[in-house]
Design a protein around this motif. Structure first.
Motif, PDB file in Angstrom:
ATOM      1  N   TRP A   1      13.234  -4.833  25.225  1.00 33.71           N
ATOM      2  CA  TRP A   1      14.188  -4.887  24.122  1.00 33.71           C
ATOM      3  C   TRP A   1      15.373  -3.964  24.393  1.00 33.71           C
ATOM      4  O   TRP A   1      16.537  -4.347  24.218  1.00 33.71           O
ATOM      5  CB  TRP A   1      13.497  -4.486  22.817  1.00 33.71           C
ATOM      6  CG  TRP A   1      14.384  -4.665  21.611  1.00 33.71           C
ATOM      7  CD1 TRP A   1      14.442  -5.751  20.790  1.00 33.71           C
ATOM      8  CD2 TRP A   1      15.341  -3.718  21.111  1.00 33.71           C
ATOM      9  NE1 TRP A   1      15.387  -5.540  19.807  1.00 33.71           N
ATOM     10  CE2 TRP A   1      15.958  -4.309  19.977  1.00 33.71           C
ATOM     11  CE3 TRP A   1      15.751  -2.445  21.517  1.00 33.71           C
ATOM     12  CZ2 TRP A   1      16.949  -3.665  19.247  1.00 33.71           C
ATOM     13  CZ3 TRP A   1      16.750  -1.796  20.791  1.00 33.71           C
ATOM     14  CH2 TRP A   1      17.327  -2.405  19.664  1.00 33.71           C
TER      15      TRP A   1
ATOM     16  N   GLU B   1      14.463 -15.134  29.884  1.00 39.38           N
ATOM     17  CA  GLU B   1      13.916 -16.474  29.651  1.00 39.38           C
ATOM     18  C   GLU B   1      13.347 -17.067  30.928  1.00 39.38           C
ATOM     19  O   GLU B   1      12.312 -17.746  30.909  1.00 39.38           O
ATOM     20  CB  GLU B   1      14.995 -17.395  29.066  1.00 39.38           C
ATOM     21  CG  GLU B   1      15.524 -16.965  27.699  1.00 39.38           C
ATOM     22  CD  GLU B   1      14.475 -17.011  26.609  1.00 39.38           C
ATOM     23  OE1 GLU B   1      13.416 -17.642  26.802  1.00 39.38           O
ATOM     24  OE2 GLU B   1      14.700 -16.394  25.546  1.00 39.38           O
TER      25      GLU B   1
ATOM     26  N   GLY C   1       5.572 -16.972  22.966  1.00 36.73           N
ATOM     27  CA  GLY C   1       6.415 -17.237  21.806  1.00 36.73           C
ATOM     28  C   GLY C   1       6.659 -16.003  20.969  1.00 36.73           C
ATOM     29  O   GLY C   1       7.790 -15.752  20.515  1.00 36.73           O
ATOM     30  N   LEU C   2       5.627 -15.186  20.765  1.00 39.60           N
ATOM     31  CA  LEU C   2       5.770 -13.986  19.952  1.00 39.60           C
ATOM     32  C   LEU C   2       6.643 -12.949  20.662  1.00 39.60           C
ATOM     33  O   LEU C   2       7.519 -12.330  20.034  1.00 39.60           O
ATOM     34  CB  LEU C   2       4.401 -13.401  19.624  1.00 39.60           C
ATOM     35  CG  LEU C   2       4.381 -12.163  18.716  1.00 39.60           C
ATOM     36  CD1 LEU C   2       5.126 -12.416  17.410  1.00 39.60           C
ATOM     37  CD2 LEU C   2       2.951 -11.718  18.444  1.00 39.60           C
TER      38      LEU C   2
ATOM     39  N   ASP D   1       8.949 -13.547  22.887  1.00 35.73           N
ATOM     40  CA  ASP D   1      10.310 -14.080  22.870  1.00 35.73           C
ATOM     41  C   ASP D   1      10.978 -13.798  21.529  1.00 35.73           C
ATOM     42  O   ASP D   1      12.123 -13.334  21.459  1.00 35.73           O
ATOM     43  CB  ASP D   1      10.257 -15.590  23.140  1.00 35.73           C
ATOM     44  CG  ASP D   1      11.621 -16.186  23.447  1.00 35.73           C
ATOM     45  OD1 ASP D   1      12.468 -15.466  24.015  1.00 35.73           O
ATOM     46  OD2 ASP D   1      11.843 -17.358  23.115  1.00 35.73           O
ATOM     47  N   GLU D   2      10.245 -14.058  20.456  1.00 30.17           N
ATOM     48  CA  GLU D   2      10.792 -13.836  19.114  1.00 30.17           C
ATOM     49  C   GLU D   2      11.118 -12.366  18.881  1.00 30.17           C
ATOM     50  O   GLU D   2      12.218 -12.012  18.420  1.00 30.17           O
ATOM     51  CB  GLU D   2       9.785 -14.319  18.072  1.00 30.17           C
ATOM     52  CG  GLU D   2      10.186 -14.006  16.630  1.00 30.17           C
ATOM     53  CD  GLU D   2       9.040 -14.146  15.653  1.00 30.17           C
ATOM     54  OE1 GLU D   2       9.135 -13.538  14.568  1.00 30.17           O
ATOM     55  OE2 GLU D   2       8.054 -14.828  15.966  1.00 30.17           O
ATOM     56  N   LEU D   3      10.185 -11.479  19.198  1.00 34.13           N
ATOM     57  CA  LEU D   3      10.390 -10.056  18.935  1.00 34.13           C
ATOM     58  C   LEU D   3      11.499  -9.474  19.805  1.00 34.13           C
ATOM     59  O   LEU D   3      12.251  -8.589  19.357  1.00 34.13           O
ATOM     60  CB  LEU D   3       9.089  -9.287  19.169  1.00 34.13           C
ATOM     61  CG  LEU D   3       7.937  -9.605  18.217  1.00 34.13           C
ATOM     62  CD1 LEU D   3       6.690  -8.826  18.613  1.00 34.13           C
ATOM     63  CD2 LEU D   3       8.313  -9.301  16.777  1.00 34.13           C
TER      64      LEU D   3
ATOM     65  N   HIS E   1      14.154 -11.010  20.928  1.00 35.92           N
ATOM     66  CA  HIS E   1      15.468 -11.487  20.484  1.00 35.92           C
ATOM     67  C   HIS E   1      15.924 -10.855  19.177  1.00 35.92           C
ATOM     68  O   HIS E   1      17.112 -10.934  18.838  1.00 35.92           O
ATOM     69  CB  HIS E   1      15.451 -13.011  20.335  1.00 35.92           C
ATOM     70  CG  HIS E   1      15.724 -13.743  21.612  1.00 35.92           C
ATOM     71  ND1 HIS E   1      14.728 -14.063  22.508  1.00 35.92           N
ATOM     72  CD2 HIS E   1      16.880 -14.192  22.158  1.00 35.92           C
ATOM     73  CE1 HIS E   1      15.251 -14.705  23.537  1.00 35.92           C
ATOM     74  NE2 HIS E   1      16.561 -14.791  23.359  1.00 35.92           N
ATOM     75  N   ARG E   2      15.020 -10.239  18.433  1.00 36.98           N
ATOM     76  CA  ARG E   2      15.423  -9.651  17.155  1.00 36.98           C
ATOM     77  C   ARG E   2      16.473  -8.559  17.349  1.00 36.98           C
ATOM     78  O   ARG E   2      16.420  -7.807  18.324  1.00 36.98           O
ATOM     79  CB  ARG E   2      14.209  -9.070  16.429  1.00 36.98           C
ATOM     80  CG  ARG E   2      13.278 -10.105  15.837  1.00 36.98           C
ATOM     81  CD  ARG E   2      12.168  -9.435  15.044  1.00 36.98           C
ATOM     82  NE  ARG E   2      11.190 -10.406  14.567  1.00 36.98           N
ATOM     83  CZ  ARG E   2      10.082 -10.094  13.925  1.00 36.98           C
ATOM     84  NH1 ARG E   2       9.806  -8.813  13.677  1.00 36.98           N
ATOM     85  NH2 ARG E   2       9.238 -11.032  13.532  1.00 36.98           N
TER      86      ARG E   2
ATOM     87  N   GLU F   1      11.160  -4.057  16.616  1.00 36.93           N
ATOM     88  CA  GLU F   1       9.978  -3.965  15.755  1.00 36.93           C
ATOM     89  C   GLU F   1       9.252  -2.656  16.062  1.00 36.93           C
ATOM     90  O   GLU F   1       9.043  -2.297  17.217  1.00 36.93           O
ATOM     91  CB  GLU F   1       9.049  -5.145  16.019  1.00 36.93           C
ATOM     92  CG  GLU F   1       7.807  -5.181  15.165  1.00 36.93           C
ATOM     93  CD  GLU F   1       8.073  -5.557  13.721  1.00 36.93           C
ATOM     94  OE1 GLU F   1       7.390  -4.991  12.842  1.00 36.93           O
ATOM     95  OE2 GLU F   1       8.961  -6.397  13.474  1.00 36.93           O
TER      96      GLU F   1
END
Length: 533
Positions: free
Chosen positions: A461, A483, A509-510, A512-514, A516-517, A521
């Motif tokens: 991140w 990616e 998937g998780l 990738d989502e976290l 990109h935030r 988190e």
């Protein structure tokens, strides 16, 4: 006249799951005990979590951690913690691991001085795992725990005198226990883990002069330590135990806590026996706390070793602080595990363990951690040679003078393509295993747990969101690179034995989502926990 129907009322305590053997643990008396803990301390827990968020917002706005001016008298005062019980005077080698029956037996039989039974970073908190862990520890305390594997091999405990001293680590203040609702609210995972264990085992352990003993994780301030002090005092009172019977060791594994070591010791001075260098979570906390500071981006995690100045300062300050106050200064985890079928690689790995433990005993630590029984003889030989007495609190380290800038200095280093891809792989593999119920996973001959996975996740991140980070070959670190690494991972893992292989796509998937935030988190395990049964 028609009868008046009263609205249905929600029971005060609800258990929102079923697991084998839970009825023997969650008795009416135990549930009353847990409900009382929740009602007394949940408002203060929430207040401390709000204070964490406020403080992090200040760091995000440009502030830096520093030593507190309002607690100078504590740091400069001449006070010491209560005497250390005999069972914890010699802690030169401690083994850590999850709380499944086989691990509990092997760890208690391992020859280590202490075993930290871990409900936190190395246990995926499925309801089945938590109940099985509590049942295993309860049976271990009374000496009846046995386990038979699928091949019929039987595991049993050695006699009491030959077992490691048991220390239990509950989950941190930031975590909820979603399966236990009290007055409609989730219970603190910390108070559930520690409270249920103490309710069933404290008196038995006290009779045997074994505490009970606990490791306290993830503290960020003296106020959080004071909350633990009050909760533990209440547990003692409710269970009819003498004041100070429950002893604790606190992990200094957050950057803010490194500036409050004296204060944390002081808040718990009637029961604390030491501090521990929780190095992996500490590195993660450094990244998380300073996530908005572009001048403090860390190199790949393999280069962030304890010889880096900011980590050396942290560990030596911990030693100096503990020894001044009569407390133990525990070293950190050796994550290496033996490498089968590769003599040279194994020798190199064991050499790294040897150097790390030699550094710790030479610096003045009173003991160390290992993740695998095979490392116990190595660590023990080094500490036996360097620490012939039970501890080395006589090593005052008056030569150590650590300023705030020393604890904040970013290490120099690089990011290689292998280091970047390795972070992606560790995150996905660990998260897949965790979602499948395994919280402690060997990956490339390192024992990965939530703390080491958090470093990899937070680094990804940080590198991606600062926008000015490059690999050592000049390649820009951007989301296209990320990616590609995610897309290439399933084929890369196809020929490997992956724990939780069925969860790899969900883990991808998780992550990738976290990643990109816009905001990091706080903990990977918080959103992932909602996916666990």
């Amino acid at each position: 006249m028609s009868a008046v129907l009263k609205p249905a009322t929600r029971p005060a305590v609800e258990i929102a799951a079923q697991a084998a053997g839970q009825a023997e643990l969650l008795t009416p008396a135990a549930l009353d005990f847990l409900a009382d803990l929740h009602r007394r301390f949940e408002p203060r827990r929430q207040a401390r979590l709000a204070a964490r968020r406020k403080r992090q917002a200040e760091f995000d706005a440009g502030a830096l951690p520093d030593f507190r001016t309002d607690t100078r008298a504590i740091r400069e005062g001449d006070w010491r913690v209560a005497p250390i019980p005999a069972a914890l005077l010699d802690r030169r080698v401690e083994i850590t691991g999850p709380v499944d029956p086989k691990m509990v037996i092997n760890a208690l039989n391992s020859g280590a001085n202490c075993y930290m039974a871990d409900f936190e970073d190395s246990t995926a908190p499925t309801w089945d795992n938590l109940i099985a862990g509590q049942r295993s520890l309860r049976s271990a305390v009374v000496g009846t725990l046995e386990f038979v594997n699928e091949n019929g091999k039987r595991y049993a405990l050695k006699p009491f005198e030959e077992r490691a001293v048991l220390i239990v680590r509950p989950r941190g203040w930031h975590l909820d226990e979603k399966h236990v609702l009290i007055d409609g609210e989730r219970m603190s995972a910390s108070l559930f883990d520690l409270g249920l264990f103490a309710f069933h085992n404290a008196k038995t352990l006290a009779v045997r002069d074994r505490g009970p003993y606990f490791y306290i994780p993830k503290l960020q301030s003296m106020e959080e330590a004071a909350l633990w002090q009050d909760a533990l005092s209440h547990v003692e009172s409710a269970l009819g135990l003498p004041r100070g019977q429950l002893k604790v060791t606190v992990l200094i594994e957050t950057l803010p806590a490194a500036f409050e070591m004296d204060e944390i010791l002081h808040a718990l001075r009637k029961r604390i026996v030491g501090l521990n260098c929780g190095r992996w979570d500490y590195i993660f906390s450094y990244i998380k706390t300073l996530r908005a500071h572009r001048d403090r981006v860390l190199p790949e995690r393999g280069q962030v070793t304890m010889t880096q100045p900011f980590l050396k300062a942290y560990s030596e300050l911990l030693i100096k602080t503990c020894h001044r106050r009569g407390a133990h200064a525990m070293g950190g985890m050796a994550a290496q595990i033996p490498i089968a079928n590769d003599v040279e690689a194994n020798a190199a790995a064991m050499s790294r363990v040897h150097a790390d433990k030699q550094r710790e005993v030479g610096a003045g630590h009173d003991g160390t951690w290992v993740a695998h029984p095979a490392l116990i003889p190595i660590a023990r030989a080094i500490f036996d040679a360097g620490m012939p007495c039970k501890h080395q609190q006589s090593v005052a380290r008056d030569d150590v003078n650590v300023a705030a800038a020393d604890l904040l200095a970013p290490p120099l280093g690089t990011i290689t393509r292998a280091g970047f891809d390795g972070n992606v792989e560790v995150c996905v593999r660990y998260l897949a295993a965790w979602l499948a119920g395994s919280g402690c996973v060997p990956i490339h001959w390192l024992m990965e747990d939530a703390a080491t996975a958090e470093i990899a996740r937070a680094q990804l991140w940080q590198w991606l969101h600062h926008g000015n980070v490059h690999l050592d070959d000049g390649t820009r670190v951007d989301f296209a690179l990320f990616e590609r690494a995610l897309l290439n991972l399933p084929s890369k893992l196809a020929d490997e034995k992956v724990v939780g292989a069925e969860k790899v796509q969900e883990a991808i998937g998780l992550l990738d989502e976290l990643t990109h935030r816009d905001e990091l988190e706080d903990f990977l395990t918080v959103p992932a926990y909602e996916r666990l049964p």
